[in-house]
Design a protein around this motif. Structure first.
Motif, short mmCIF file in Angstrom:
data_model
loop_
_atom_site.label_atom_id
_atom_site.label_comp_id
_atom_site.label_asym_id
_atom_site.label_seq_id
_atom_site.Cartn_x
_atom_site.Cartn_y
_atom_site.Cartn_z
N UNK A 111 0.85 -1.20 0.00
CA UNK A 111 0.00 0.00 0.00
C UNK A 111 0.87 1.24 0.00
N UNK B 148 2.60 1.86 -3.42
CA UNK B 148 1.72 2.42 -4.44
C UNK B 148 1.45 3.90 -4.18
N UNK B 149 1.19 4.23 -2.92
CA UNK B 149 0.87 5.62 -2.59
C UNK B 149 2.08 6.53 -2.84
N UNK C 104 4.45 6.02 -5.02
CA UNK C 104 4.68 6.16 -6.46
C UNK C 104 3.89 7.34 -7.01
N UNK D 293 4.03 9.11 -10.54
CA UNK D 293 3.38 8.11 -11.38
C UNK D 293 2.02 8.66 -11.83
N UNK E 122 -13.73 10.35 -12.60
CA UNK E 122 -14.25 9.48 -11.55
C UNK E 122 -13.24 8.36 -11.23
N UNK F 39 -10.48 9.61 -9.10
CA UNK F 39 -10.94 9.78 -7.74
C UNK F 39 -10.98 8.45 -7.00
N UNK F 40 -11.52 7.44 -7.64
CA UNK F 40 -11.72 6.17 -6.94
C UNK F 40 -10.40 5.43 -6.71
N UNK F 41 -9.44 5.62 -7.61
CA UNK F 41 -8.21 4.84 -7.49
C UNK F 41 -7.03 5.68 -7.03
N UNK F 42 -7.25 6.97 -6.90
CA UNK F 42 -6.18 7.83 -6.41
C UNK F 42 -5.00 7.90 -7.36
N UNK F 43 -5.27 7.71 -8.67
CA UNK F 43 -4.18 7.79 -9.65
C UNK F 43 -4.49 8.93 -10.63
N UNK G 291 -0.99 -0.82 -13.82
CA UNK G 291 -1.95 0.23 -13.47
C UNK G 291 -2.64 0.74 -14.74
N UNK H 272 -5.22 -1.76 -15.90
CA UNK H 272 -6.42 -1.75 -15.07
C UNK H 272 -7.29 -0.53 -15.38
#
Lengths: 447, 90
Positions: A6, A9-10, A12, A18, A61, A64-68, A248, A251
């Motif tokens: 976790x 990923x955060x 990155x 990223x 959206x 927002x949902x994946x924080x990327x 990523x 996905x």
């Protein structure tokens, strides 16, 4: 799930820049051809605004949902020269404005496909489109243009090379920065999501979603952990990192396609820098062991990087496409700019680097008094590298009026700031003015 | 599409877990797993939550958690679980 995963990923995203550089919706315009140019332009506007209506909101959206972060939302279309085969150069402007208006209506950052494929010769529409480029790029805001002038199968259209040199100069006469919206290709790919070169190839499905991922900062941070290790450890580290980044992209792309109800095309796993510090391909090369990018060893380090990125990404995605590798634009990369300003990175070294990177001479400012034939000759050199080596090459050189070597030119936003670089002051005019066609290399005859 | 990870990073102080849990409870969210450490006074927590009933209200919960983070001077992120799986598992 482990906490370390976790955190990785955060970090990155928050510290290593990223991002999903772009979600690009490719839209075929082959079914929009109507009776008059005005009819067709209207059909184009309607088709784009219909399919891309929700592109931006769906992408936001997902962010927002994946924080990327999804930095850009873009559209690519069928090369307009194919759609507007019967238009005059003036009438081409209807198409340019239809694209621009549609892009603004749906809120995307760019729209690509004001393009022609002339590697073997010009059709009526190709010439009309190329002649309209200076007006099209200065009268619109979001339209991007690309012209393919060579391929390994067809050779190099030297008449087109000459014409593009003149076209680039003609844009400079109208605007200091609009040149950044035009790229001249050899071996252009049909599913590239990156600008300025994105267009939707004729062999593509009606509407698809392509994704471009980026993350030079992530690769640099990973390499910081293997300092002084043998070079194959560097390659392994880049591969593993590219794999994670591409996953990523896979996905996000699959999800965007599902939510928009259209087909998912490809992931382009390119290391694309931005002007932000820590988001630089030059810094990755320096981390491999170069005191400054441009010194001896740069080409070898870039070859390793480009190849390892591809290898890592291939398994991470159901379909890899586009350009996939490392981009080396000057203006968009803080480390490249530093190296040019320090007198270490030259145009000649950049040209050598393009033989092993994923694209070519990109975002390079040159003095405004550079001859059209000199620019054409740069395009010819670059095309030769691509055609002979079966790779994509591109040229985006930017002559800028009233500038001298060392001045900085600001292109705004992701396009960054470029130092004006010196060009060789000997003429290539007699070579370019010969015109005609450079034959395809012998090893392209494989049938 | 039914689980998310809430992460909290910031200076340790009383009431962080209480605040996050209360906000989640207001949205009828079930906490599945919690992991927390304090490293040289920096509080980090990861929480796995069940989103099954919440797909419609995702943005609202995210806004509420961000607001709480500002109040407590910590950073609170909420991300769907798939992004972590995508990167770490084949």
């Amino acid at each position: 799930m482990e906490t370390s995963q976790i955190t990785e990923t955060i970090n990155m995203v928050s510290e290593e820049h990223l991002d999903i550089r772009t979600i690009t919706m490719g839209i075929s315009l082959l079914d929009t051809i109507g009776g008059t140019p005005q009819d067709t332009a209207k059909n184009i506007y309607n088709k784009i605004t219909h399919y891309a209506e929700n592109l931006v909101s769906v992408a936001e959206q997902i962010e927002r949902e994946f924080g990327i972060p999804i930095t850009n939302k873009r559209i690519s279309v069928t090369p307009i020269a194919l759609i507007a085969g019967n238009a005059t150069s003036d009438e081409m402007l209807y198409y340019a404005h239809a694209l621009d208006d549609a892009a603004k209506k749906v809120g995307v950052d760019f729209i690509g496909g004001y393009s022609a494929l002339v590697q073997k010769g010009f059709s009526h529409g190709d010439l009309a489109l190329i002649n309209s480029i200076p007006r099209a790029l200065t009268e619109t805001d979001l339209v991007m243009s690309s012209i393919n002038i060579g391929s390994s199968k067809a050779g190099i259209n030297l008449d087109a090379v000459k014409l593009m040199g003149e076209t680039i100069k003609a844009i400079t006469d109208k605007s200091d920065t609009a040149n950044a919206k035009l790229v001249v290709f050899a071996n252009a790919v049909e599913d590239n999501p990156f600008m300025a070169g994105a267009f939707h190839g004729v062999s593509e499905a009606d509407v698809v979603i392509n994704v471009g991922v980026s993350g030079p900062g992530v690769v640099k941070r990973a390499l910081e952990k293997v300092k002084h290790e043998p070079i194959h450890i560097v390659a392994e580290t880049v591969k593993k990192t590219a794999f994670k980044i591409t996953r990523v992209g896979q996905m996000v792309g699959a999800l965007a396609a599902e939510r928009l109800g259209i087909e998912f095309g490809i992931v382009d796993l390119s290391l694309a820098p931005t002007p932000a510090r820590g988001d630089s391909v030059a810094e990755v090369l320096e981390e491999i062991g170069l005191e400054m990018v441009g010194t001896h060893g740069t080409t070898a380090a870039l070859m390793l990087l480009n190849d390892a990125v591809k290898k890592g990404g291939v398994m991470a995605s159901q379909r890899v496409g586009g350009l996939s590798g490392a981009f080396i634009p000057v203006s968009e990369d803080a480390g490249m700019i530093d190296a040019v300003n320090a007198g270490i990175l030259s145009l000649a070294k950049l040209e050598a680097m393009t033989s092993v990177c994923s694209v070519g001479l990109d975002m390079i400012a040159v003095p405004g008094d550079t001859d059209a034939t000199t620019i054409a000759a740069m395009i010819a050199d670059e095309a030769a590298i691509g055609v002979q080596n079966n790779k994509t090459t591109a040229v985006r050189v930017l002559p800028t009026n009233n500038t001298k070597v060392g001045d900085m030119v600001d292109y705004g936003g992701l396009l960054g700031t470029a130092p004006v670089m010196p060009v060789v002051k000997k003429s290539s005019a007699d070579f370019i003015n010969r015109g005609g066609h450079i034959p395809a290399p012998i090893h392209s005859f494989k049938n | 599409m039914s689980k998310a990870v809430v992460t909290v990073i910031g200076k340790d102080q009383p009431g962080i877990i209480a605040g996050v849990s209360a906000t989640l409870a207001e949205h009828q969210i079930n906490i599945l797993d919690v992991s927390q450490t304090i490293m040289s006074n920096i509080f980090t927590m990861s929480m796995l939550i069940n989103l099954e009933k919440l797909d419609e209200e995702y943005n609202k919960l995210q806004d509420d958690l961000s607001a709480l983070g500002q109040k407590l001077h910590v950073e609170i992120h909420m991300q769907r679980e798939e992004i972590f799986d995508a990167m770490s598992r084949v």
